[in-house]
Design a protein around this motif. Structure first.
Motif, short mmCIF file in Angstrom:
data_model
loop_
_atom_site.label_atom_id
_atom_site.label_comp_id
_atom_site.label_asym_id
_atom_site.label_seq_id
_atom_site.Cartn_x
_atom_site.Cartn_y
_atom_site.Cartn_z
N MET A 170 44.20 44.20 47.41
CA MET A 170 45.40 43.41 47.29
C MET A 170 45.83 43.34 45.83
N ALA A 171 44.87 43.19 44.93
CA ALA A 171 45.20 43.12 43.51
C ALA A 171 45.85 44.43 43.04
N LEU A 172 45.37 45.55 43.54
CA LEU A 172 45.97 46.83 43.17
C LEU A 172 47.39 46.94 43.71
N ASP A 173 47.60 46.49 44.94
CA ASP A 173 48.94 46.51 45.53
C ASP A 173 49.91 45.63 44.75
N MET A 174 49.40 44.58 44.14
CA MET A 174 50.24 43.66 43.37
C MET A 174 50.39 44.12 41.92
N ASP A 175 49.85 45.32 41.60
CA ASP A 175 49.95 45.91 40.27
C ASP A 175 49.31 45.02 39.20
N HIS B 221 46.42 44.40 36.50
CA HIS B 221 45.62 45.28 35.64
C HIS B 221 44.34 44.62 35.16
N GLU B 222 44.33 43.30 35.09
CA GLU B 222 43.14 42.57 34.67
C GLU B 222 42.75 41.62 35.78
N LEU B 223 41.44 41.59 36.10
CA LEU B 223 40.99 40.83 37.26
C LEU B 223 39.71 40.07 36.94
N LEU B 224 39.66 38.84 37.39
CA LEU B 224 38.45 38.03 37.31
C LEU B 224 37.94 37.87 38.74
N VAL B 225 36.74 38.37 39.00
CA VAL B 225 36.12 38.29 40.33
C VAL B 225 35.07 37.21 40.29
N ILE B 226 35.19 36.23 41.17
CA ILE B 226 34.21 35.16 41.25
C ILE B 226 33.47 35.33 42.57
N GLY B 227 32.16 35.54 42.47
CA GLY B 227 31.37 35.79 43.66
C GLY B 227 30.19 34.85 43.76
N ASP B 228 29.72 34.64 44.99
CA ASP B 228 28.58 33.74 45.18
C ASP B 228 27.26 34.49 45.30
N SER B 229 27.31 35.82 45.24
CA SER B 229 26.09 36.62 45.31
C SER B 229 25.81 37.22 43.94
N ASP B 230 24.87 36.62 43.23
CA ASP B 230 24.49 37.11 41.90
C ASP B 230 23.94 38.53 42.02
N LEU B 231 23.16 38.79 43.06
CA LEU B 231 22.59 40.11 43.30
C LEU B 231 23.69 41.16 43.42
N LEU B 232 24.68 40.89 44.26
CA LEU B 232 25.77 41.84 44.48
C LEU B 232 26.58 42.08 43.20
N LEU C 252 36.56 50.96 42.91
CA LEU C 252 37.76 50.12 42.74
C LEU C 252 37.82 49.51 41.34
N CYS C 253 36.66 49.18 40.78
CA CYS C 253 36.61 48.59 39.44
C CYS C 253 37.22 49.53 38.39
N LYS C 254 37.08 50.83 38.60
CA LYS C 254 37.59 51.81 37.64
C LYS C 254 39.11 51.85 37.60
N LYS C 255 39.77 51.26 38.59
CA LYS C 255 41.23 51.28 38.66
C LYS C 255 41.87 50.14 37.87
N PHE C 256 41.07 49.27 37.29
CA PHE C 256 41.58 48.15 36.51
C PHE C 256 41.32 48.40 35.02
N LYS C 257 42.24 47.92 34.19
CA LYS C 257 42.05 48.03 32.74
C LYS C 257 40.89 47.14 32.31
N LYS C 258 40.83 45.95 32.91
CA LYS C 258 39.77 45.01 32.58
C LYS C 258 39.37 44.29 33.85
N ILE C 259 38.08 44.22 34.10
CA ILE C 259 37.57 43.46 35.26
C ILE C 259 36.32 42.72 34.81
N GLU C 260 36.27 41.46 35.18
CA GLU C 260 35.15 40.60 34.78
C GLU C 260 34.59 39.94 36.03
N PHE C 261 33.28 39.84 36.09
CA PHE C 261 32.60 39.22 37.23
C PHE C 261 31.92 37.94 36.77
N ASN C 262 32.12 36.88 37.53
CA ASN C 262 31.42 35.60 37.29
C ASN C 262 30.73 35.17 38.56
#
Length: 141
Positions: free
Chosen positions: A1-6, A8-19, A44-54
């Motif tokens: 969805m983020a790619l469809d919305m064009d 470029h920078e994404l913050l991913v918040i996940g509940d699985s530290d392992l993943l 998919l991560c390679k398609k963003f200029k900046k991606i951060e995981f928390n």
């Protein structure tokens, strides 16, 4: 969805530290069932200029907790298949799309004003509507 919305920078918040660590390539993926998902996420991560995981524990993430709770309440006939959850973003509030009757030309406060001026309600006003009008009118008197 983020790619469809064009986006470029994404913050991913996940509940699985392992993943999160597996997708970032910091930890190895040993589970063969998870490997295709990790590989897809990495591509998919390679398609963003900046991606951060928390990492955020599920107890602190009410949306993820609600999804997990909903999932546990739904019984699916085939345990190996899970229907996707579709979330639609609307351009306007839902009450804009829901119209029960033709709008009248009177302002929203007309019933309150009538009650304040004359102590009267419209003829078709229900008991609950009268209580609401009275409660709202008390703020103006």
């Amino acid at each position: 969805m983020a790619l469809d919305m064009d986006i470029h920078e994404l913050l991913v918040i996940g509940d699985s530290d392992l993943l999160i660590h597996q997708v970032q390539g910091e930890w190895a993926t040993k589970n063969a069932k998870v490997l295709p998902y990790v590989t897809l996420a990495q591509s998919l991560c390679k398609k963003f200029k900046k991606i951060e995981f928390n990492h955020m524990p599920r107890a602190q993430n009410k949306f993820a907790d609600a999804l997990a709770t909903t999932k546990s309440m739904i019984q699916h006939p085939e345990r190996s298949h899970i229907d996707p959850l579709e979330i639609s973003l609307r351009a306007e509030h839902s009450y804009y799309s829901h119209v029960e009757a033709e709008p009248d030309v009177k302002p929203w406060y007309n019933d309150i004003k009538l009650y304040l001026e004359n102590g009267e309600y419209l003829d078709n006003t229900t008991r609950n509507q009268r209580k609401t009008i009275l409660r709202m009118a008390n703020g103006f008197s």
